[in-house]
Design a protein around this motif. Structure first.
Motif, short mmCIF file in Angstrom:
data_model
loop_
_atom_site.label_atom_id
_atom_site.label_comp_id
_atom_site.label_asym_id
_atom_site.label_seq_id
_atom_site.Cartn_x
_atom_site.Cartn_y
_atom_site.Cartn_z
N ARG A 267 0.83 -1.20 0.00
CA ARG A 267 0.00 0.00 0.00
C ARG A 267 0.87 1.25 0.00
NH1 ARG A 267 -4.63 -0.59 4.36
NH2 ARG A 267 -5.38 1.21 3.19
N VAL A 268 1.95 1.25 0.77
CA VAL A 268 2.86 2.39 0.81
C VAL A 268 3.54 2.55 -0.54
CG1 VAL A 268 5.00 3.26 1.83
CG2 VAL A 268 3.23 2.31 3.29
N SER A 269 3.96 1.44 -1.14
CA SER A 269 4.60 1.49 -2.46
C SER A 269 3.65 2.07 -3.51
CB SER A 269 5.05 0.10 -2.86
OG SER A 269 5.67 0.11 -4.12
N ALA A 270 2.38 1.68 -3.45
CA ALA A 270 1.40 2.21 -4.39
C ALA A 270 1.19 3.70 -4.18
CB ALA A 270 0.08 1.46 -4.24
N ALA A 271 1.14 4.13 -2.91
CA ALA A 271 0.96 5.56 -2.62
C ALA A 271 2.15 6.36 -3.14
CB ALA A 271 0.79 5.77 -1.12
N ASN A 272 3.36 5.84 -2.95
CA ASN A 272 4.55 6.53 -3.45
C ASN A 272 4.53 6.63 -4.98
OD1 ASN A 272 5.76 7.15 -1.03
ND2 ASN A 272 6.83 5.19 -0.91
N ALA A 273 4.12 5.57 -5.64
CA ALA A 273 4.04 5.59 -7.11
C ALA A 273 3.04 6.63 -7.58
CB ALA A 273 3.67 4.21 -7.63
N LEU A 274 1.89 6.73 -6.91
CA LEU A 274 0.89 7.73 -7.29
C LEU A 274 1.42 9.15 -7.09
CD1 LEU A 274 -2.35 6.11 -5.86
CD2 LEU A 274 -1.77 6.46 -8.26
N LEU A 275 2.08 9.39 -5.97
CA LEU A 275 2.63 10.72 -5.71
C LEU A 275 3.72 11.08 -6.72
CD1 LEU A 275 2.75 10.76 -1.83
CD2 LEU A 275 1.30 12.14 -3.31
N ASP A 276 4.58 10.11 -7.06
CA ASP A 276 5.63 10.37 -8.05
C ASP A 276 5.03 10.77 -9.39
OD1 ASP A 276 7.59 9.84 -6.21
OD2 ASP A 276 8.02 7.82 -6.96
N ARG A 277 3.94 10.15 -9.76
CA ARG A 277 3.31 10.46 -11.05
C ARG A 277 2.52 11.77 -10.99
NH1 ARG A 277 3.84 5.12 -10.70
NH2 ARG A 277 4.28 3.87 -12.55
N ALA A 278 1.91 12.06 -9.85
CA ALA A 278 1.08 13.25 -9.74
C ALA A 278 1.90 14.52 -9.53
CB ALA A 278 0.08 13.09 -8.59
N VAL A 279 2.91 14.45 -8.68
CA VAL A 279 3.66 15.64 -8.30
C VAL A 279 5.06 15.63 -8.89
CG1 VAL A 279 4.40 17.03 -6.32
CG2 VAL A 279 2.36 15.64 -6.14
N GLY A 280 5.58 14.47 -9.18
CA GLY A 280 6.95 14.35 -9.65
C GLY A 280 7.88 13.99 -8.51
N LYS A 281 9.01 13.42 -8.87
CA LYS A 281 9.97 13.03 -7.85
C LYS A 281 10.73 14.26 -7.37
CE LYS A 281 10.53 8.34 -9.47
NZ LYS A 281 11.46 7.30 -9.83
N PRO A 282 11.09 14.29 -6.09
CA PRO A 282 11.82 15.45 -5.58
C PRO A 282 13.24 15.50 -6.14
CG PRO A 282 11.66 13.76 -3.90
CD PRO A 282 10.83 13.31 -5.06
N ARG A 283 13.78 16.69 -6.23
CA ARG A 283 15.15 16.85 -6.69
C ARG A 283 16.10 16.30 -5.64
NH1 ARG A 283 16.24 22.00 -10.14
NH2 ARG A 283 18.27 21.14 -9.76
N GLN A 284 17.21 15.79 -6.08
CA GLN A 284 18.16 15.18 -5.15
C GLN A 284 19.15 16.18 -4.58
OE1 GLN A 284 18.11 12.03 -3.98
NE2 GLN A 284 16.13 11.96 -4.99
N GLU A 285 19.40 17.26 -5.28
CA GLU A 285 20.36 18.23 -4.79
C GLU A 285 19.75 19.63 -4.80
OE1 GLU A 285 23.09 19.51 -8.45
OE2 GLU A 285 23.24 17.39 -7.98
N LEU A 286 20.25 20.46 -3.94
CA LEU A 286 19.78 21.84 -3.88
C LEU A 286 20.77 22.74 -4.58
CD1 LEU A 286 18.72 21.94 -0.13
CD2 LEU A 286 17.25 21.71 -2.11
N GLU A 287 20.25 23.76 -5.22
CA GLU A 287 21.13 24.72 -5.88
C GLU A 287 21.39 25.88 -4.92
OE1 GLU A 287 19.63 25.97 -9.62
OE2 GLU A 287 19.11 23.95 -10.23
N HIS A 288 22.64 26.30 -4.87
CA HIS A 288 23.00 27.42 -4.00
C HIS A 288 22.64 28.72 -4.70
CE1 HIS A 288 25.12 29.84 -1.13
NE2 HIS A 288 25.80 30.40 -2.10
#
Length: 56
Positions: free
Chosen positions: A11-32
């Motif tokens: 269920r958690v894996s499915a929720a993560n997949a839905l969020l990744d598709r709806a909002v997009g995956k978060p960026r891994q690094e921050l820009e200064h």
């Protein structure tokens, strides 16, 4: 995700997949940003159920 008979990990894996598709995956690094750059804009989104109620 909403199947009560499914294992919690699935269920958690499915929720993560839905969020990744709806909002997009978060960026891994921050820009200064230096002092001459534009200010950072924060966007807060609220997900609501189809009937208009919020998630708990």
């Amino acid at each position: 995700m909403q199947d009560a008979t499914a294992p919690p990990a699935a269920r958690v894996s499915a929720a993560n997949a839905l969020l990744d598709r709806a909002v997009g995956k978060p960026r891994q690094e921050l820009e200064h940003a230096d002092s001459e750059s534009e200010p950072v804009t924060v966007i807060i989104r609220e997900f609501v159920k189809p009937d208009g109620a919020t998630w708990e």
